[in-house]
Design a protein around this motif. Sequence first.
Motif, short mmCIF file in Angstrom:
data_model
loop_
_atom_site.label_atom_id
_atom_site.label_comp_id
_atom_site.label_asym_id
_atom_site.label_seq_id
_atom_site.Cartn_x
_atom_site.Cartn_y
_atom_site.Cartn_z
N ALA A 257 21.18 -30.50 -22.74
CA ALA A 257 21.61 -30.98 -21.43
C ALA A 257 20.39 -31.34 -20.58
N GLY B 290 19.77 -34.71 -18.81
CA GLY B 290 19.62 -34.68 -17.36
C GLY B 290 18.32 -35.32 -16.89
N LEU C 32 22.08 -29.45 -8.97
CA LEU C 32 23.43 -29.92 -9.28
C LEU C 32 23.66 -29.93 -10.79
N GLY C 33 22.64 -30.40 -11.51
CA GLY C 33 22.76 -30.45 -12.97
C GLY C 33 22.96 -29.06 -13.54
N LEU D 95 24.15 -26.50 -12.05
CA LEU D 95 25.46 -26.02 -11.64
C LEU D 95 26.54 -26.59 -12.56
N THR D 96 26.47 -27.91 -12.80
CA THR D 96 27.45 -28.55 -13.68
C THR D 96 27.42 -27.89 -15.05
N TYR D 97 26.20 -27.65 -15.51
CA TYR D 97 26.07 -27.06 -16.83
C TYR D 97 26.74 -25.69 -16.87
N LEU E 244 29.06 -24.57 -15.04
CA LEU E 244 30.51 -24.68 -14.94
C LEU E 244 31.12 -25.13 -16.25
N LEU E 245 30.43 -26.06 -16.93
CA LEU E 245 31.02 -26.64 -18.15
C LEU E 245 30.79 -25.78 -19.37
N ARG F 199 31.07 -22.79 -20.20
CA ARG F 199 31.63 -21.46 -20.29
C ARG F 199 32.05 -21.13 -21.71
#
Lengths: 125, 184, 362, 276, 610
Positions: free
Chosen positions: D63, D67, E530-531, E533-535, E537-538, E540
């Motif tokens: 990621a 990113g 933000l990245g 955070l997204t990670y 959240l996704l 899990r």
Amino acid sequence: MRLLHTLLRNVASGPVTRRYPKVPLVPVAGARGDLRLLVDRCTFCTACAVRCPAGALEVDRKARTWTFNPYRCIYCHYCVEICPFHALEMAPLGREPAAAKATVTETGAAPVPSPSRGTGAASPA
Amino acid sequence: MKPFLDRVAAFCRGKSVWVLHYDCGSCNGCDIEVMASLTPLYDAERFGVLLVGSPRQADVLLVTGTVNHRNRLVLRSLYDQMAPPKAVVAVGACALTGGIFHDSYNVLDGADRVVPVTVYVPGCPPKPERILDGILQAAAVLAAGGDGSGGDHMAGAGGPAAGGGGGRGGRVAAGGDHGAPGGA
Amino acid sequence: MAERMVIPFGPQHPSLVEPIHMQLEVEGDTVLGVRPAFGFVHRGLEKLAEKRDWRQNVYLVERTCGICSFIHSLGYCLALEELLGVEVPPRADLLRVMWGELHRIQSHYLWLGLLADAVGFESLFMQTWRNRERVLDLNELTAGNRIVVSMCRVGGTARDLDAEMLDRVEATLDAAESEFGPVEHTFREDGGIARRLVGLGRITREEALGLGAVGPVLRATGEASDSRLLGYAGYGRLQVAPVTQAGGDAYARLLVRLGEIRQSMALLRQVLPLLRQEPGETLVPVRKDPTAGEALSRVEQPRGELIYYVRATGGKLLDRVRIRTPTFANLPALVHMVPGNEIGQVPALVLSIDPCVSCTER
Amino acid sequence: MIWVLCWLLSLPVAGFLMGVDRRLTARLQGRVGPPLWQSIWDAGKLLGKPALRPAPRQALWAAGYLGFLGLAVACLLGGADLVLVVLLLGMATASLAVAGFIGPSPFSQLGAQRQLFLGLIYEPVLLLLALGVQRVTGGWTFAGASLPLLYRLPLFLPGLLVALLAAWRKSPFDLASSEHAHQELVAGLATEMGGRVLGLVELGHWWEMELLLLLAASLGYPSLGWALGLALAFFLLGILLDNLLPRLTWRYLWPLGWALGLGGGLLNLIWLGVSR
Amino acid sequence: MRGWFRDVRGLVLAIAAPLVAAALASLPLQRRARVGLALVTGAAVLAAVLLGTPTDLVLAPGAVQTVASLETVGDTALLLYIVWVAVDRRSWLAGLTAAANAALFAWITGQGMAHPTLVLHADPLARFFLIVIALVAPAIWAWAPYYHEHYRKVTPALREQPYYFWLFAIVGVMAALVTANDLMDLYLLWELTTLASFLLIDSPRSGEARAASVQALWMNGVGGAAFLAGVLVAGSLSLAQVGGLAAVLLAVAAAIKAAQLPFSRWLVGAMAAPGPVSALLHSSTMVKAGVYLALRLAPALHQGPGGPALAWLGALTFLGAAWLASGSRRTKEVLAYSTISNLGLMLAMAGIGTTAAVTAALALVLFHAVGKALLFLVAGGVEADLGSRDLEAAGGLIEVRPELGVLGIWGVVSLYMPPLGLLFAKWLAIEASAASLAVYALLAVGSGLTGFFWTKVLGRFACAAAAPEPEGAARLPRAAYYPLRYLAALVAAGSVALLPITTLLLDPVTGAKAPAMGVWYAALLTAAALGALTYVLLARRRSPRALPYASGIEAEETPGALGRFRSSADQPAVAALAGFYPSAAWEAASERVFLLAGALSLVGMVVIAL
């Protein structure tokens, strides 16, 4: 740079790909494909079953059945060559893929050869 | 949203088929036909078929050759390393039933004694077109939401239990079901 | 602390067409040692050949290896014919040369393609294999199967070719010869291929002989050794001059194989007119079983010398069938060559002996 | 704010370009090739597939790769400093290498190590390019150029091509992840990646290729024709070279890459200095 | 309370508190007492430099004379001690440099130059360095007792009292060093750091340590001689008035203290010292004395050829040390080379001397000090737990010691990855060097190499497969992780608060506004957040952990161990992993090349100045 030339010519002349599913397979005469029994010629003598190197054939003389396992057949043509009654032949195309293995059984109608050809019954066992 | 995304993923699964080819003890006949199906005349990539090297990236495991007792463990290991949904295509008489080698001391009669096979491609060797057919049939199964591992009750079939006992020389009576005759 | 990496190379490995295992010890990216392990393709073929009758065995032994299947059945048939005292019709001998050389061409094409792939030259692989398809189509046309032609029988060949068929063989040969030009040129002239192969796995003639190497591996060291000089089948009537190179490295092996494709094409050119001129039988029927005795045949496979040994005790079943394959003879040379190379060179190096594991393990 | 739109479109466009690449490659080889959208379907499939992986933290770094590249592309489109773009690209490739190093298979380790060599080959070249732009425009962005930058920075083209080939995993620079089948590294640093993790890496890979194409196009700035022409030329040249050259080893490519990239760039900069 | 720090007393406290603590630390204390002492002293120093605004110390001429005579006595004693060491160790290099120092010192003393009344100056530059030291030192003090319990076992010859004494005292010396204005005072403090280095490197009393300590002594002796020569040329004892050739000579001294090429070897050898010493002296604080001096001289250097020459030397060191770090097999050696490399970048920035460059150098000092201290503590933790200083021993650290692994990864990330502070500094630095093609090119290549070796280290830490723990593996107590966590948090906080830090700490030093990269930086930070955070959240869903791929012959194993496979004859074999290292011959050859290039540059620097 000969390769560059070849590559560019490939682009110019278009792909050589055989568009298989769209254009069906063209059978080649004499090619060794799926084995078939001409059941009215068959005497169930077991010659083929004895000779088959892969053991893909089984013949029951009494019950007059000829059972073929196309998934074990190695398409060697030996059975066709040695059948004394020329009761076996090979289609020029091989069998299509399937989701299950099944054997093919042919049953002779009666001890007296009948005029009608037996229909090959696929029996998913 | 989620059902929609699932439909998209299923569609993509049918359009993108990454194949891991494992020669499980073949005479090379089927292997070179598998390779040939990538070449210009057959061009498997038309259908999104790609040969990959690592089982983790593969959707379809393509098995050729007699499964012998040493390779049995390898085949199972490779299958276990693939992420679901996955399918297995067995190519050639040897991988289907052991072919001419079916009654050898070192040969299992068929890959389906070790892994659940989704599609059987008969031939010795099958033509590249038939191999393509087989892969695409497996892709269709994946796209329809199927998973070759469904009903995989053979986990551990790579163990000694799967010794090449049954099916010696006799008729291959059992087929269809993914469970191996005499396997688990 | 461990600065050495231990790499399980194979059995499943994309650069290996066939499953073997090599335990590589690597420091940085230099291979220090290799321990090969086999047994992934062992099918018990020789034992099985004692179970099948001697006629069925023809189909069994040609499945020793799908790439040179015809030559395996030829070797077996030659041995049995000697055992049985069968005289093969001359036309069958010529046809055997034809299919044998077609197999050699497609085998070398296959190898060229794999080599191109091993050095990451995908377009050349595609081009080579595309040319190879011509030979395979010809196999299907003349023998009914692309790969396993099953044309050799004890006592001759299973089929004869009529004049029209011979024309089509010749036409294919014409096309194949002209198509081979650019591919051959690229293999010979490409700087990148030379950079990868020159000096790779170099062995001297003495080493090659000492390690028992055969075929192109041996010929690439300058030794003019070729079983076809023995004159089996129809080769006695043809001019066969072994293709040799002096380099002893992977590049020399490449050049030998390139030369041998040309050589095979030239042999076909010699055979076709003879086939046209000399009609005749192609198969003599053999009705008796071999009596007790033993026989040995030596034929030249694309990978080198192939030896069949057959022992009979009378009856349908043979007592022993032993196959000595060329890859088996070349493996000591390979194990000798690997250490000291970059790991990135291992696929090309392994390929340079053109290993056939299914032959070797049977 | 048009650049935000461009950025949103950049990923699908890059995926499409990958499809074009595969199709063109196929045509060069005399094949039909996959549909133009093939790469997007591949990515769709991968992202919809769970990853069966032996390395639990690989996804994080995959990621990161995606990113950082997303940020780099956004920065380039948004007119940020070129040095920042290059540093972000460097961090992206480093993240990818870490993802590879996490993989417990030796092939993964070797692939990651080669990824490091790749990064080492082309990052300094791109940093030099940034200086070239600065010397011409007076700032660290393209914005100040009055004539197409290419006129003043022609010797950077070989270096950019090297960088493009390296970022695109094209021959002879396909070192790290074995985009070409049948290589010694199985799948290189991606050996242990599958499913979603590999999907992230694939998407990152698209962006990485696109970023280099954008950098090449930027040398045509402010002439749109030059920009499009350069991007197209680099795209086609990349595909053609991939098909014309075998893969080489890093021992040879490292000096080659630096000679072409750093050598060319330094010569160009010296020439700029002398001519001024 | 705050009023107490608001004048010169703050400064005195910052200098005196560590010295007092050093005296207490010499006593045989329990671990708990040592940690307590560390925390109290740390709190005092931090309060002195953060809560208040220390002011200059100006003394009356009479008092200055007293200080000067004290300083002369100290210097004389120190030089005599070094001469004795040289004789004792039979090192003619150390003897020669000590003699040169003594001669120059006698010459200067004989000249009777006037001592400035401004003894200590607490200007923004000095205050910045005080803050950095005060932030980092307490963590290392508090960690040292834990590490020491391990170290005592493997090094029975270690004498604890001087070791603890200098660990504390050096902070007081540093605090005085960055504020001293009188050149002869500065020289005394300078030589005290040399002495501390020598004694601490020597403390394990192994053969390697003894050789390394003498090497450190004579190399820093060369620096001291250059320093004194600079003072002699300057003709004045006020640091604020140094210029011209004198500045260049002092810069040479700074370069040697900062272990620049060709004097890089002393710092690499210094890694023989115990972990806390490496962390405090040889990475995060003491070697920064060289950077401090160079930054102090930056305006003066900027006016002559000395600046560009220093920039070239620093950039060359940045590249060369990064190159050598890329090939090193020992964890601490990699860290040492990376320290030298970073110091090179800081000196290069000092040599360039523009606002952007100085800002970059300061940001580098701050983030490097914190991040590198963290990494040294991690390396020490690995050593204490797994008993090895080899980088390969840390392979799969995250599996063997998860918390240490995460901290180590965070430490490495903080040293080169966005959005953490050091990358911002590197970005500034690269752009600040644009005026010189040569420096820029060196930095460009060096930057690539930095990414190379850090990623390699990161990869070894983060690898999901680890060799089994060695015999006698230990575990540091949980409390030993608190200093590491504190430093890790400091990195994060520093990065988040980068903009205020720039305004509050860095801008006052340069007296100008730093280049407006902050907006981009803030955007980057937001995007990264933000990245992440997204990670979170996704990501899990946890997928099952598979066996490491071994070409199809995987054998069962426990998660996190090295992959195993069934080799020939079905015997299990281990798929051992290792990083890539060039041959020792290659390393030695490249070191020779860089040493030679460095020597030429250093000589060139002096020649140009002449």
